[in-house]
Write an enzyme that holds these catalytic residues in place. Structure first.
Site, PDB file in Angstrom:
ATOM      1  N   LYS A   1      -2.323   0.502   7.777  1.00  0.00           N
ATOM      2  CA  LYS A   1      -3.783   0.473   7.765  1.00  0.00           C
ATOM      3  C   LYS A   1      -4.364  -0.468   8.811  1.00  0.00           C
ATOM      4  O   LYS A   1      -5.332  -0.114   9.506  1.00  0.00           O
ATOM      5  CB  LYS A   1      -4.290   0.066   6.375  1.00  0.00           C
ATOM      6  CG  LYS A   1      -5.810   0.029   6.258  1.00  0.00           C
ATOM      7  CD  LYS A   1      -6.245  -0.284   4.842  1.00  0.00           C
ATOM      8  CE  LYS A   1      -7.768  -0.275   4.722  1.00  0.00           C
ATOM      9  NZ  LYS A   1      -8.215  -0.544   3.329  1.00  0.00           N
TER      10      LYS A   1
ATOM     11  N   HIS B   1      -4.381  -8.780   3.596  1.00  0.00           N
ATOM     12  CA  HIS B   1      -5.785  -8.648   3.991  1.00  0.00           C
ATOM     13  C   HIS B   1      -6.055  -9.458   5.255  1.00  0.00           C
ATOM     14  O   HIS B   1      -5.605 -10.600   5.384  1.00  0.00           O
ATOM     15  CB  HIS B   1      -6.717  -9.135   2.876  1.00  0.00           C
ATOM     16  CG  HIS B   1      -6.758  -8.227   1.702  1.00  0.00           C
ATOM     17  ND1 HIS B   1      -7.063  -8.662   0.431  1.00  0.00           N
ATOM     18  CD2 HIS B   1      -6.522  -6.895   1.590  1.00  0.00           C
ATOM     19  CE1 HIS B   1      -7.023  -7.646  -0.408  1.00  0.00           C
ATOM     20  NE2 HIS B   1      -6.695  -6.567   0.272  1.00  0.00           N
TER      21      HIS B   1
ATOM     22  N   ARG C   1       0.839  -1.189   0.000  1.00  0.00           N
ATOM     23  CA  ARG C   1       0.000   0.000   0.000  1.00  0.00           C
ATOM     24  C   ARG C   1       0.883   1.252   0.000  1.00  0.00           C
ATOM     25  O   ARG C   1       2.044   1.227   0.416  1.00  0.00           O
ATOM     26  CB  ARG C   1      -0.905   0.036   1.231  1.00  0.00           C
ATOM     27  CG  ARG C   1      -1.936  -1.077   1.309  1.00  0.00           C
ATOM     28  CD  ARG C   1      -2.840  -0.865   2.512  1.00  0.00           C
ATOM     29  NE  ARG C   1      -3.847  -1.910   2.639  1.00  0.00           N
ATOM     30  CZ  ARG C   1      -3.691  -3.009   3.370  1.00  0.00           C
ATOM     31  NH1 ARG C   1      -2.555  -3.204   4.039  1.00  0.00           N
ATOM     32  NH2 ARG C   1      -4.657  -3.911   3.445  1.00  0.00           N
TER      33      ARG C   1
ATOM     34  N   HIS D   1      -2.252   2.387  -6.103  1.00  0.00           N
ATOM     35  CA  HIS D   1      -3.190   1.309  -5.805  1.00  0.00           C
ATOM     36  C   HIS D   1      -3.528   0.500  -7.060  1.00  0.00           C
ATOM     37  O   HIS D   1      -3.908  -0.668  -6.969  1.00  0.00           O
ATOM     38  CB  HIS D   1      -4.467   1.875  -5.180  1.00  0.00           C
ATOM     39  CG  HIS D   1      -5.116   0.946  -4.200  1.00  0.00           C
ATOM     40  ND1 HIS D   1      -4.568   0.678  -2.965  1.00  0.00           N
ATOM     41  CD2 HIS D   1      -6.250   0.207  -4.284  1.00  0.00           C
ATOM     42  CE1 HIS D   1      -5.347  -0.173  -2.317  1.00  0.00           C
ATOM     43  NE2 HIS D   1      -6.371  -0.477  -3.094  1.00  0.00           N
TER      44      HIS D   1
ATOM     45  N   ARG E   1      -1.268  -2.400  -7.113  1.00  0.00           N
ATOM     46  CA  ARG E   1      -1.672  -3.402  -6.122  1.00  0.00           C
ATOM     47  C   ARG E   1      -2.792  -4.279  -6.695  1.00  0.00           C
ATOM     48  O   ARG E   1      -2.761  -5.505  -6.599  1.00  0.00           O
ATOM     49  CB  ARG E   1      -2.117  -2.694  -4.844  1.00  0.00           C
ATOM     50  CG  ARG E   1      -2.585  -3.606  -3.713  1.00  0.00           C
ATOM     51  CD  ARG E   1      -2.844  -2.737  -2.483  1.00  0.00           C
ATOM     52  NE  ARG E   1      -3.598  -3.445  -1.458  1.00  0.00           N
ATOM     53  CZ  ARG E   1      -3.066  -4.220  -0.524  1.00  0.00           C
ATOM     54  NH1 ARG E   1      -1.763  -4.433  -0.516  1.00  0.00           N
ATOM     55  NH2 ARG E   1      -3.824  -4.802   0.385  1.00  0.00           N
TER      56      ARG E   1
ATOM     57  N   TYR F   1     -11.415  -9.857  -5.689  1.00  0.00           N
ATOM     58  CA  TYR F   1     -10.518  -9.905  -6.838  1.00  0.00           C
ATOM     59  C   TYR F   1     -10.880 -11.043  -7.781  1.00  0.00           C
ATOM     60  O   TYR F   1     -10.461 -11.052  -8.934  1.00  0.00           O
ATOM     61  CB  TYR F   1      -9.075 -10.068  -6.359  1.00  0.00           C
ATOM     62  CG  TYR F   1      -8.529  -8.821  -5.707  1.00  0.00           C
ATOM     63  CD1 TYR F   1      -8.645  -8.627  -4.337  1.00  0.00           C
ATOM     64  CD2 TYR F   1      -7.916  -7.824  -6.458  1.00  0.00           C
ATOM     65  CE1 TYR F   1      -8.162  -7.488  -3.723  1.00  0.00           C
ATOM     66  CE2 TYR F   1      -7.437  -6.679  -5.846  1.00  0.00           C
ATOM     67  CZ  TYR F   1      -7.562  -6.523  -4.484  1.00  0.00           C
ATOM     68  OH  TYR F   1      -7.098  -5.385  -3.892  1.00  0.00           O
TER      69      TYR F   1
END
Length: 405
Positions: free
Chosen positions: A281, A378, A256, A352, A355, A387
């Site tokens: 995050k 995640h 990120r 992003h 990513r 995804y």
């Protein structure tokens, strides 16, 4: 439109908006930029014999003078987009929604309680990014109240809330508006519980339904496009050495932006060729293998291009003051332009994209979704599952032939 503003000519409208900008302590050059755009708009409308402003007039002006197609966004002309939004806001609501600024402060009459709320969040172990999101939303809300002449929290009325809701829904997508309202609702609830508000007006703020929407397709780049972007980087220049390393970290490791920006030398285990970080995050640890090309790019930057600085972060601004990168997203945009890859219609406009692209390419290569989850860091497998909706090749294999009618 309000009765006071709907009769304003374009010249009167632009003259009325400027004081709102100046009162918010924007830089002289920033205000001057808006004045130049408004002057060009007035000249354009005079030549076209247009007396009153509308969103359609704004779109025609941007198309004829800047070549911007209606409905598209070009960050190169972000100030022009913003200028038209300001005019529309003021014409419809007699108020201007203030957007992000550096070193932003709360209006004086709201400052003490607003800062106390943020401290309250920190004491209750809110994540730094969560506190920052609340702070930004509160700035929008409190700047709006200040622009409407509200002198204290006790003067907030339902009419103020309704107008704020209307303006927000006009300026933000539904998901963004729902997030903003949720934050403001919690803030108003806090003010009531702290005794600042005589009644709980948080219940007056509407809930924006999310609704069940089909999964959108995240922005992605092909492997060829990514290679073209990397080929555009001047790896002999100091800035190019930095940019190349940043792009590789995003493209090959899927880091990120926040994690790239905060990366420090001690996060890299050169002996085992791994990166150990605590994600900004989620505050969760993440360990990733360090490919040799990524490692050498980082070494090249640190040894041959990184400015001398006390900042612990690896990646710094290329010009003084040598502080950590403020907006690494601009790096990708710069080289997408150089590679002539269109980006205006992409949902994301920064790192992003890389990513998302990494996840897509891993899925196309039949990498297990649990492995993709681990790479992206995640916490929930459900976050990664979205995804699975972007593997167009697999979707084509599932397509069924429609019989002729």
């Amino acid at each position: 439109m309000s009765d006071e503003t709907k009769q304003l000519t374009i010249s009167q409208l632009t003259e009325s908006v400027i004081p709102y900008i100046e009162e918010k302590n924007y830089s002289e050059s920033y205000v001057k930029g808006f004045k130049l755009i408004f002057a060009r708009l007035n000249k354009y409308c005079y030549e076209q014999q247009i007396e009153y402003f509308s969103t359609e007039v704004g779109q025609r002006f941007m198309h004829d003078c800047y070549g911007l197609q209606p409905g598209t966004v070009n960050r190169k002309f972000s100030r022009c987009h913003r200028a038209m939004d300001m005019l529309a806001d003021f014409q419809q609501f007699n108020a201007v929604m203030i957007r992000r600024r550096l070193n932003r402060k709360f209006p004086e009459q709201f400052c003490v309680q607003a800062e106390a709320y943020l401290i309250h969040m920190e004491k209750n172990y809110a994540q730094p990014n969560t506190v920052l999101s609340h702070k930004k939303a509160m700035h929008r809300f409190l700047d709006f109240l200040d622009s409407k002449g509200v002198k204290s929290y006790r003067d907030i009325t339902v009419e103020h809330l309704n107008l704020y809701i209307t303006i927000t829904l006009c300026n933000y997508a539904k998901d963004s508006a729902r997030c903003l309202f949720s934050i403001i609702r919690r803030f108003l609830k806090y003010l009531f519980e702290a005794g600042t508000l005589p009644q709980d007006i948080s219940v007056k703020l509407v809930s924006v339904p999310g609704g069940k929407q089909s999964a959108h397709l995240p922005s992605t780049l092909t492997q060829e496009q990514i290679e073209n972007i990397l080929a555009c980087v001047d790896r002999d220049s100091p800035m190019g050495k930095r940019d190349y390393a940043v792009l590789l970290l995003a493209a090959k490791l899927g880091l990120r932006v926040s994690d790239i920006r905060s990366l420090k030398p001690q996060d890299i285990d050169w002996k085992s060729h791994k990166i150990h970080i605590t994600q900004v995050k989620t505050r969760e640890p993440l360990v990733l293998p360090l490919p040799s090309d990524v490692g050498w790019a980082i070494i090249d930057y640190m040894k041959n291009a990184r400015p001398v600085s006390d900042s612990p972060e690896i990646f710094l601004r290329n010009v003084a003051p040598y502080i950590p990168l403020q907006n690494p997203d601009n790096i990708l945009i710069r080289y997408m332009r150089m590679a002539k890859i269109p980006y205006e219609r992409l949902q994301h406009h920064g790192l992003h994209i890389l990513r998302h692209s990494l996840a897509t390419h891993m899925l196309e290569n039949e990498i297990p979704i649990t492995t993709i989850q681990g790479v992206l860091g995640h916490m929930s497998i459900e976050t990664t599952r979205r995804y699975t909706g972007i593997d167009v090749r697999q979707l084509k294999e599932c397509a069924m032939e429609i019989p002729a009618l």
